[in-house]
Design a protein around this motif. Structure first.
Motif: not given
Length: 122
Positions: A28-33, A94-97
């Protein structure tokens, strides 16, 4: 290809609660939001809540005070706690990254989950 797996949807009575969970296939650290969006039948997809890697949150007005978004870096999950649910909250969630900086624009999110149905009805 990154996958986002959502769980926790279902049928609940008005006033009830549900907790949605999103698990990405990489850190999850790969995603800023991380965001939760929702789409009701016949309506456009809309923002519910966003959380940045730094923990800053954004909520759409209609869910403020009822929904809480969180990210657990140790468990590699993003969650959406939904309380005091109303029939108008019925939608596919929906989850979004997003790899880049915070954005409320759904078109700027890089990865999406398959969606989980939330139905609020008596």
């Amino acid at each position: 290809q990154v996958q986002l797996v959502e769980s926790g949807g279902g049928l609940v009575q008005p006033g009830g609660s549900l907790r949605l969970t999103c698990v990405p296939s990489e850190s999850i650290f790969n995603f800023a939001a991380m965001g939760w969006y929702r789409q009701a039948p016949g309506k456009q997809r809309e923002l519910a809540a966003i959380i940045t890697i730094g923990g800053s949150t954004t909520y759409t007005d209609v869910v403020k005070g009822r929904f809480t978004i969180a990210r657990d870096n140790a468990r590699n999950t993003a969650t959406l706690q939904m309380n005091s649910l109303k029939p108008e909250d019925t939608a596919v969630y929906y989850c979004a990254a997003r790899i880049g900086p915070h954005s409320e624009d759904a078109s700027e999110y890089d990865y999406w989950g398959q969606g989980t149905q939330v139905t609020v009805s008596s």
